[in-house]
Design an enzyme around this catalytic site. Structure first.
Site, mmCIF file in Angstrom:
data_model
loop_
_atom_site.group_PDB
_atom_site.id
_atom_site.type_symbol
_atom_site.label_atom_id
_atom_site.label_comp_id
_atom_site.label_asym_id
_atom_site.label_seq_id
_atom_site.Cartn_x
_atom_site.Cartn_y
_atom_site.Cartn_z
ATOM 1 N N LYS A 89 -4.772 2.250 1.667
ATOM 2 C CA LYS A 89 -3.533 3.024 1.563
ATOM 3 C C LYS A 89 -2.744 2.434 0.403
ATOM 4 C CE LYS A 89 -2.029 5.069 5.940
ATOM 5 N NZ LYS A 89 -1.054 5.030 7.042
ATOM 6 N N GLU B 222 3.013 -7.860 11.535
ATOM 7 C CA GLU B 222 1.779 -7.055 11.508
ATOM 8 C C GLU B 222 0.651 -7.761 12.278
ATOM 9 O OE1 GLU B 222 2.025 -4.021 10.405
ATOM 10 O OE2 GLU B 222 2.951 -3.893 8.415
ATOM 11 N N LYS C 260 -7.874 -4.379 11.553
ATOM 12 C CA LYS C 260 -7.622 -3.349 10.533
ATOM 13 C C LYS C 260 -8.947 -2.808 9.983
ATOM 14 C CE LYS C 260 -4.959 -1.463 7.054
ATOM 15 N NZ LYS C 260 -3.684 -1.340 6.404
ATOM 16 N N GLU D 39 -6.899 8.617 7.939
ATOM 17 C CA GLU D 39 -5.922 8.799 9.015
ATOM 18 C C GLU D 39 -5.972 10.200 9.635
ATOM 19 O OE1 GLU D 39 -2.030 7.502 7.821
ATOM 20 O OE2 GLU D 39 -1.330 7.371 9.886
ATOM 21 N N ARG E 95 -6.660 6.022 12.921
ATOM 22 C CA ARG E 95 -5.883 5.139 12.037
ATOM 23 C C ARG E 95 -4.392 5.149 12.362
ATOM 24 N NH1 ARG E 95 -6.676 3.693 5.675
ATOM 25 N NH2 ARG E 95 -4.968 2.205 5.634
ATOM 26 N N ASN F 67 0.100 2.406 12.784
ATOM 27 C CA ASN F 67 1.489 2.742 12.519
ATOM 28 C C ASN F 67 2.397 2.334 13.681
ATOM 29 O OD1 ASN F 67 3.436 5.090 10.981
ATOM 30 N ND2 ASN F 67 1.771 4.179 9.819
ATOM 31 N N HIS G 40 6.110 1.566 13.263
ATOM 32 C CA HIS G 40 6.490 1.947 11.902
ATOM 33 C C HIS G 40 7.389 3.182 11.826
ATOM 34 C CE1 HIS G 40 3.545 -1.035 10.856
ATOM 35 N NE2 HIS G 40 3.723 -0.841 9.561
ATOM 36 N N HIS H 238 10.101 2.209 9.344
ATOM 37 C CA HIS H 238 10.273 2.813 8.017
ATOM 38 C C HIS H 238 11.654 3.441 7.867
ATOM 39 C CE1 HIS H 238 5.715 3.303 6.845
ATOM 40 N NE2 HIS H 238 6.174 2.083 6.678
ATOM 41 N N HIS I 280 9.631 -5.501 5.176
ATOM 42 C CA HIS I 280 8.872 -4.545 5.980
ATOM 43 C C HIS I 280 8.601 -5.095 7.390
ATOM 44 C CE1 HIS I 280 5.901 -1.418 6.802
ATOM 45 N NE2 HIS I 280 5.005 -2.346 7.084
HETATM 46 N N1 LIG Z 1 -0.958 -0.336 2.265
HETATM 47 C C1 LIG Z 1 -0.856 -0.718 3.513
HETATM 48 O O1 LIG Z 1 -1.723 -0.431 4.367
HETATM 49 C C2 LIG Z 1 0.301 -1.560 3.914
HETATM 50 C C3 LIG Z 1 0.285 -2.241 5.134
HETATM 51 C C4 LIG Z 1 1.372 -3.021 5.480
HETATM 52 C C5 LIG Z 1 2.441 -3.148 4.608
HETATM 53 N N2 LIG Z 1 2.415 -2.495 3.418
HETATM 54 C C6 LIG Z 1 3.509 -2.662 2.462
HETATM 55 O O2 LIG Z 1 3.577 -4.035 2.095
HETATM 56 C C7 LIG Z 1 4.893 -4.328 1.657
HETATM 57 C C8 LIG Z 1 5.373 -5.635 2.238
HETATM 58 O O3 LIG Z 1 4.529 -6.662 1.788
HETATM 59 P P1 LIG Z 1 4.952 -8.194 1.895
HETATM 60 O O4 LIG Z 1 5.519 -8.482 3.210
HETATM 61 O O5 LIG Z 1 3.789 -8.962 1.433
HETATM 62 O O6 LIG Z 1 6.181 -8.312 0.930
HETATM 63 P P2 LIG Z 1 6.350 -8.346 -0.664
HETATM 64 O O7 LIG Z 1 5.183 -7.859 -1.392
HETATM 65 O O8 LIG Z 1 7.648 -7.657 -0.882
HETATM 66 O O9 LIG Z 1 6.484 -9.919 -0.954
HETATM 67 C C9 LIG Z 1 7.597 -10.617 -0.465
HETATM 68 C C10 LIG Z 1 8.161 -11.557 -1.542
HETATM 69 O O10 LIG Z 1 7.305 -12.686 -1.682
HETATM 70 C C11 LIG Z 1 6.945 -12.892 -3.056
HETATM 71 N N3 LIG Z 1 5.650 -13.532 -2.997
HETATM 72 C C12 LIG Z 1 4.447 -12.950 -2.790
HETATM 73 N N4 LIG Z 1 3.502 -13.893 -2.647
HETATM 74 C C13 LIG Z 1 4.108 -15.083 -2.769
HETATM 75 C C14 LIG Z 1 3.658 -16.428 -2.695
HETATM 76 N N5 LIG Z 1 2.391 -16.719 -2.413
HETATM 77 N N6 LIG Z 1 4.563 -17.417 -2.882
HETATM 78 C C15 LIG Z 1 5.884 -17.121 -3.113
HETATM 79 N N7 LIG Z 1 6.362 -15.874 -3.176
HETATM 80 C C16 LIG Z 1 5.493 -14.868 -3.011
HETATM 81 C C17 LIG Z 1 7.010 -11.499 -3.631
HETATM 82 O O11 LIG Z 1 7.144 -11.502 -5.032
HETATM 83 C C18 LIG Z 1 8.240 -10.928 -2.927
HETATM 84 O O12 LIG Z 1 9.413 -11.352 -3.554
HETATM 85 C C19 LIG Z 1 5.755 -3.143 2.042
HETATM 86 O O13 LIG Z 1 6.017 -2.361 0.927
HETATM 87 C C20 LIG Z 1 4.877 -2.378 3.013
HETATM 88 O O14 LIG Z 1 5.173 -1.007 3.028
HETATM 89 C C21 LIG Z 1 1.376 -1.709 3.058
HETATM 90 O O1 LIG Z 2 -2.938 1.130 7.228
HETATM 91 C C1 LIG Z 2 -2.290 1.903 7.921
HETATM 92 O O2 LIG Z 2 -2.693 3.038 8.214
HETATM 93 C C2 LIG Z 2 -0.967 1.513 8.423
HETATM 94 O O3 LIG Z 2 -0.251 2.329 8.994
HETATM 95 C C3 LIG Z 2 -0.574 0.093 8.225
HETATM 96 C C4 LIG Z 2 0.917 -0.131 8.126
HETATM 97 O O4 LIG Z 2 1.141 -1.479 8.498
HETATM 98 C C5 LIG Z 2 1.463 0.014 6.708
HETATM 99 O O5 LIG Z 2 2.800 -0.371 6.689
HETATM 100 C C6 LIG Z 2 1.272 1.339 6.030
HETATM 101 O O6 LIG Z 2 1.629 1.256 4.677
HETATM 102 C C7 LIG Z 2 2.087 2.447 6.621
HETATM 103 O O7 LIG Z 2 1.606 3.641 6.130
HETATM 104 P P1 LIG Z 2 2.394 5.002 6.137
HETATM 105 O O8 LIG Z 2 1.313 6.001 5.957
HETATM 106 O O9 LIG Z 2 3.111 5.125 7.449
HETATM 107 O O10 LIG Z 2 3.331 4.965 5.013
HETATM 108 ZN ZN LIG Z 3 3.143 -2.028 8.014
#
Ligand SMILES: NC(=O)c1ccc[n+]([C@@H]2O[C@H](COP(=O)([O-])OP(=O)(O)OC[C@H]3O[C@@H](n4cnc5c(N)ncnc54)[C@H](O)[C@@H]3O)[C@@H](O)[C@H]2O)c1
Ligand SMILES: O=C(O)C(=O)C[C@@H](O)[C@H](O)[C@H](O)COP(=O)(O)O
Ligand SMILES: [Zn+2]
Length: 363
Positions: free
Chosen positions: A146, A188, A230, A240, A244, A248, A251, A255, A267
């Site tokens: 995603k 998570e 996951k 999804e 899948r 969520n 969430h 969100h 997050h």
């Molecule tokens: N694609 C998906 O399936 C999925 C799943 C869950 C969450 N997400 C997304 O992930 C994001 C949150 O990710 P997060 O919690 O990792 O936060 P983030 O990416 O915002 O990182 C948090 C902070 O830590 C810093 N940072 C990162 N690694 C570091 C390290 N090793 N040492 C010091 N600083 C560091 C970053 O620059 C940032 O300032 C949200 O946007 C959420 O929507 C996506």
């Molecule tokens: O991988 C997924 O599917 C998830 O829902 C994982 C979530 O932890 C993640 O935050 C994801 O980015 C949410 O997706 P969204 O489709 O609700 O935006």
């Molecule tokens: Zn999430």
């Protein structure tokens, strides 16, 4: 002696390409193999906070003969915007980035979501590799394909399913992570525990203070178990169409809180409040037993995650939840639990029950 590397396979079913998530230390030796021989250019997308890591990677890949395009982006959610994506596209365009070249996203979930989205959209899709550096990105964001960015109207509203070619989780990266960000990732991990693998909850509850740091005795096991949850889900439902949705959990409200806070909340913190809400909703809907609902409060609070949000914001949160990606027409849909590790969908709950559940969360 170096620690063993764990390899977890994702995909490979229903026509999807398989890839591996590696968990261990000193994994950079694996990067060259993942990039492959066809690539001439490698774009490294990293946040400001990881400028040194970006520089080190750039030097290493340049030494291996690649033409490296370094793309530094803002920290955290500020990177998940159309403007920053356009900045990345510009960097790729100016370097002559082709379909055989490779993007490497190094950072937290915000960075890997952005890097993956840029990879999905550049030339309609190029290969990308994730090097997650937060707990949250290792256990969730970097796995499963995603990718996306936020808009003023909501979280992850623009994106694509575009799995990486590989994911390298180097546990040493966690040592520099601020404690709040470490704990945010535990939301998570705890989610994975409630929806599928209760051993995760037992391990955290055995020493909640230790669970808050990378030096805790169960760090690697917690991360690996969460990745397996996951990986299992996304391997059978990448896009999804059903299962899948369980990922969520927490969430729908989470969100809405993130949007309400203009993406200034982490997050994981928002998802923590969202899981508390989902537990109360499950309880009030007659689905979830009291003990499991109460366990949400105790474990989230014990690791230092928030349970509450502003009561007066409910009308706004409800409006945002109506356009959650799980909604169908005017039908609001939530993931709730029928019991521990028994996630299910609750469709069109009575508005009075929703408000009562929020009554437990709002302050
Ligand atoms: N694609 C998906 O399936 C999925 C799943 C869950 C969450 N997400 C997304 O992930 C994001 C949150 O990710 P997060 O919690 O990792 O936060 P983030 O990416 O915002 O990182 C948090 C902070 O830590 C810093 N940072 C990162 N690694 C570091 C390290 N090793 N040492 C010091 N600083 C560091 C970053 O620059 C940032 O300032 C949200 O946007 C959420 O929507 C996506
Ligand atoms: O991988 C997924 O599917 C998830 O829902 C994982 C979530 O932890 C993640 O935050 C994801 O980015 C949410 O997706 P969204 O489709 O609700 O935006
Ligand atoms: Zn999430």
């Amino acid at each position: 002696m170096s620690e063993a590397v764990t390899r977890i396979q994702v995909g490979g079913t229903a026509g999807t390409d398989p890839y591996e998530v590696l968990v261990g230390r000193q994994l950079l030796g694996e990067l060259g193999g993942l990039i492959g021989e066809k690539a001439q250019r490698v774009a490294i997308v990293h946040p400001e906070a990881l400028a040194e890591t970006g520089d080190a990677l750039r030097a290493d890949l340049a030494e291996q003969g690649y033409e490296v395009v370094a793309v530094q982006v803002p920290n955290a959610e500020e990177a998940k915007t159309a403007e920053v994506a356009a900045y990345c596209w510009k960097a790729l365009g100016q370097s002559g980035f082709t379909r055989t070249d490779v993007i490497v996203g190094v950072g937290g979930g915000a960075t890997t979501d952005l890097a993956g989205f840029v990879a999905a959209t550049w030339l309609r899709g190029v290969r990308w590799i994730a090097i997650p550096t937060t707990v949250l990105a290792m256990v969730d964001a970097a796995v499963g394909g995603k990718t996306g960015i936020n808009t003023a109207e909501g979280k992850n509203l623009v994106g694509a399913f575009h799995p990486p070619a590989g994911v390298l989780c180097d546990l040493a990266a966690l040592d520099s992570l601020p404690v709040n960000d470490y704990v945010s990732g535990l939301a998570e991990v705890i989610k994975a525990g409630f929806i599928a693998d209760p051993v995760i909850l037992d391990l955290i509850e055995s020493d909640t203070e230790a669970a808050r740091t990378p030096a805790g005795p169960h760090t690697a096991e917690l991360i690996e178990r969460s990745i397996r949850v996951k990986a299992d889900v996304v391997s059978s439902d990448l896009k999804e169409s059903g299962l899948r949705e369980i990922l969520n959990y927490g969430h729908t409200l989470g969100h809405a809180i993130e949007k309400n806070e203009r993406y200034k909340w982490r997050h994981g913190a928002a998802v923590s409040v969202g899981m508390h809400f989902a537990a109360e909703l499950g309880r009030l809907a007659g689905r979830l037993d009291d003990a499991t609902a109460d366990r949400h409060r105790t474990i989230l609070e014990a690791v230092g995650l928030p349970l509450h949000y502003r009561y007066d914001q409910w009308p706004k949160l409800l409006e945002t939840m109506k356009v959650d990606k799980k909604s169908r027409g005017n039908l609001l849909r939530f993931i709730v639990l029928d019991g521990l590790a028994k996630p299910t969908v609750l469709e069109g709950p009575d508005p009075a029950v929703l408000l009562a559940a929020y009554g437990e969360v709002g302050q």
